[in-house]
Design an enzyme around this catalytic site. Sequence first.
Site, PDB file in Angstrom:
ATOM      1  N   ASP A  72      10.247 -23.664  -7.572  1.00  0.00           N
ATOM      2  CA  ASP A  72      10.523 -22.378  -6.911  1.00  0.00           C
ATOM      3  C   ASP A  72       9.256 -21.756  -6.327  1.00  0.00           C
ATOM      4  O   ASP A  72       8.895 -20.616  -6.663  1.00  0.00           O
ATOM      5  CB  ASP A  72      11.161 -21.379  -7.886  1.00  0.00           C
ATOM      6  CG  ASP A  72      12.407 -21.912  -8.571  1.00  0.00           C
ATOM      7  OD1 ASP A  72      13.186 -22.605  -7.896  1.00  0.00           O
ATOM      8  OD2 ASP A  72      12.580 -21.643  -9.769  1.00  0.00           O
ATOM      9  N   GLU A 122      22.337 -20.306  -4.272  1.00  0.00           N
ATOM     10  CA  GLU A 122      21.348 -19.410  -4.856  1.00  0.00           C
ATOM     11  C   GLU A 122      20.086 -19.399  -3.988  1.00  0.00           C
ATOM     12  O   GLU A 122      20.048 -19.983  -2.909  1.00  0.00           O
ATOM     13  CB  GLU A 122      21.008 -19.851  -6.290  1.00  0.00           C
ATOM     14  CG  GLU A 122      20.502 -21.276  -6.404  1.00  0.00           C
ATOM     15  CD  GLU A 122      20.403 -21.744  -7.855  1.00  0.00           C
ATOM     16  OE1 GLU A 122      20.857 -21.017  -8.764  1.00  0.00           O
ATOM     17  OE2 GLU A 122      19.865 -22.851  -8.084  1.00  0.00           O
TER      18      GLU A 122
END
Length: 321
Positions: A41, A209
Amino acid sequence: MRRRRALLTALPAALLLALLPSGATAYPNPGLVTGDVVVHDPTMIKTADGRYVLYSTHGGLEARTSTDRTHFTRAGSAFTGLPSWWSEYSPERDPWAPDISYHNGAYWMYYAVSSFGSNHSAIGLAKSSTGLPGSWSDRGIVYRTSTSDNHNAIDPNLFVDDDGSWWLSFGSYWTGIKMIRLDPATGNRHSDRTVHSLATRPDAPHAVEAPQIVKRDGYYYLFASYDRCCAGADSTYKIKAGRASSPTGPYTDRNGARMMDGGGTPVLETHGRYIGPGGQSVLKDSDGHVLVYHYYDRDDNGTPKLGINLLGWNGGWPTAY
């Protein structure tokens, strides 16, 4: 590699696309990165002195720095002391999915604290005058969800529009990607309490997401990660995008399908050893928009690694190369 990228960015988008092979093999390999590149991420910014600072999930938000966007060196973490409130949402006090940007003379970082598979989650805010590791001051919770809510407060992304309005998109599974308005003076929630819905999937488990919003040529582009993350070489993550004429949507893909109905134009998917690209952010650099993401290396036991590619805009749609 940098010289090749610079030459490619000078080509017209249509010619650039024509240089790529058709089909799944059209997806590019990540650009060359070296050093400490095991990340998850990632979010990256270029500071005023020309340094790149990258933050990622785990370890108090792990930090890496680079002078050339190619070689990355581990540089501690955003936080040297972990805020006590994290323990309510993560027993390990382990933050996820940071998002860094620079506005109003300061660096702002939104991040998530949660446990895998739970929507008992919170989005926190930190500020820094330099953006460097160890310099961040935590400002507490901006938005939270509980198990009684129909969405999940993780994977935040701050978008600041040309009119000065601030928007925070976020979300994972449940009913998908959401957006709220923020107060630019504080970075906290605005008095407008509307929760906008931007994207979801009609099929369980509604796997979308990690939103990121970019504005270009009058359109708002929503990037998101679809399908299964965090399973190493078995991951099915992929990056898709849609666009809208308003930050709150409705977002549609290249074929006109609404992202609220599961639509999304593919930007990057699994190919070769590069499994499950996602968890993306987009940096506007001197040579164009840069897609920053992680993938799982099939040839290294599914280890998550840093991927960086430039983005072209073929016909007004993002294309990784």
